[in-house]
Motif scaffolding. Sequence first.
Motif, PDB file in Angstrom:
ATOM      1  N   ASP A  21       2.658 -14.183 -39.304  1.00 33.17           N
ATOM      2  CA  ASP A  21       1.702 -13.182 -38.822  1.00 33.17           C
ATOM      3  C   ASP A  21       0.273 -13.699 -38.910  1.00 33.17           C
ATOM      4  OD1 ASP A  21       3.684 -11.346 -38.214  1.00 33.17           O
ATOM      5  OD2 ASP A  21       3.461 -10.236 -40.097  1.00 33.17           O
ATOM      6  N   ALA A  22      -0.046 -14.373 -40.008  1.00 34.71           N
ATOM      7  CA  ALA A  22      -1.407 -14.892 -40.193  1.00 34.71           C
ATOM      8  C   ALA A  22      -1.722 -16.010 -39.203  1.00 34.71           C
ATOM      9  CB  ALA A  22      -1.580 -15.392 -41.625  1.00 34.71           C
ATOM     10  N   ALA A  23      -0.723 -16.805 -38.833  1.00 31.10           N
ATOM     11  CA  ALA A  23      -0.934 -17.932 -37.916  1.00 31.10           C
ATOM     12  C   ALA A  23      -0.963 -17.507 -36.451  1.00 31.10           C
ATOM     13  CB  ALA A  23       0.161 -18.980 -38.121  1.00 31.10           C
ATOM     14  N   ARG A  24      -0.526 -16.294 -36.162  1.00 36.54           N
ATOM     15  CA  ARG A  24      -0.363 -15.843 -34.780  1.00 36.54           C
ATOM     16  C   ARG A  24      -1.605 -16.062 -33.897  1.00 36.54           C
ATOM     17  NH1 ARG A  24       2.183 -11.087 -35.546  1.00 36.54           N
ATOM     18  NH2 ARG A  24       4.156 -12.132 -35.215  1.00 36.54           N
TER      19      ARG A  24
ATOM     20  N   LEU B 256      -1.493 -18.912 -50.085  1.00 34.73           N
ATOM     21  CA  LEU B 256      -2.739 -19.655 -49.868  1.00 34.73           C
ATOM     22  C   LEU B 256      -2.902 -19.998 -48.398  1.00 34.73           C
ATOM     23  CD1 LEU B 256      -5.249 -21.262 -50.736  1.00 34.73           C
ATOM     24  CD2 LEU B 256      -3.719 -23.193 -51.197  1.00 34.73           C
ATOM     25  N   ALA B 257      -1.846 -20.478 -47.781  1.00 36.38           N
ATOM     26  CA  ALA B 257      -1.912 -20.834 -46.358  1.00 36.38           C
ATOM     27  C   ALA B 257      -2.229 -19.605 -45.514  1.00 36.38           C
ATOM     28  CB  ALA B 257      -0.598 -21.466 -45.909  1.00 36.38           C
ATOM     29  N   ALA B 258      -1.574 -18.487 -45.791  1.00 37.97           N
ATOM     30  CA  ALA B 258      -1.839 -17.253 -45.045  1.00 37.97           C
ATOM     31  C   ALA B 258      -3.292 -16.817 -45.229  1.00 37.97           C
ATOM     32  CB  ALA B 258      -0.884 -16.148 -45.482  1.00 37.97           C
ATOM     33  N   ALA B 259      -3.795 -16.924 -46.456  1.00 39.38           N
ATOM     34  CA  ALA B 259      -5.190 -16.546 -46.726  1.00 39.38           C
ATOM     35  C   ALA B 259      -6.153 -17.445 -45.960  1.00 39.38           C
ATOM     36  CB  ALA B 259      -5.464 -16.616 -48.225  1.00 39.38           C
TER      37      ALA B 259
ATOM     38  N   GLY C 214     -10.035 -17.916 -41.236  1.00 43.51           N
ATOM     39  CA  GLY C 214     -10.496 -18.694 -40.095  1.00 43.51           C
ATOM     40  C   GLY C 214     -10.525 -20.186 -40.327  1.00 43.51           C
ATOM     41  N   GLU C 215      -9.669 -20.674 -41.189  1.00 39.72           N
ATOM     42  CA  GLU C 215      -9.583 -22.107 -41.509  1.00 39.72           C
ATOM     43  C   GLU C 215      -8.213 -22.644 -41.090  1.00 39.72           C
ATOM     44  OE1 GLU C 215     -12.030 -23.863 -42.620  1.00 39.72           O
ATOM     45  OE2 GLU C 215     -13.422 -22.266 -43.109  1.00 39.72           O
ATOM     46  N   PRO C 216      -7.930 -22.704 -39.783  1.00 41.07           N
ATOM     47  CA  PRO C 216      -6.580 -23.071 -39.360  1.00 41.07           C
ATOM     48  C   PRO C 216      -6.155 -24.486 -39.738  1.00 41.07           C
ATOM     49  CG  PRO C 216      -8.039 -22.963 -37.461  1.00 41.07           C
ATOM     50  CD  PRO C 216      -8.798 -22.421 -38.635  1.00 41.07           C
TER      51      PRO C 216
END
Length: 77
Positions: free
Chosen positions: A47-50, A6-9, A14-16
């Motif tokens: 990778d998603a947070a990068r 969920l966090a990665a999605a 675009g919802e950091p």
Amino acid sequence: MDRIGLAAALFHEGEPEQAAQAAQQALDGVVRVGSTLVASRLNTLLDAARPYRAGDVDEVRIRAQDLAAAHPTPVAA
């Protein structure tokens, strides 16, 4: 693991801020579980947070890196 996904999605959407919040909750669970599969999912989260640079996202990144290092994924030979 679902919370990590969920966090990665949320990062991908675009919802950091929401992603960072969900990630912190997920990382609380990772501390208790500590499996190889979870470690692999941590890499997906990283990778998603990068692309994001904000205090709350940086905290998630540091915590996830520390947990991933503590539970490394096996490397196929």
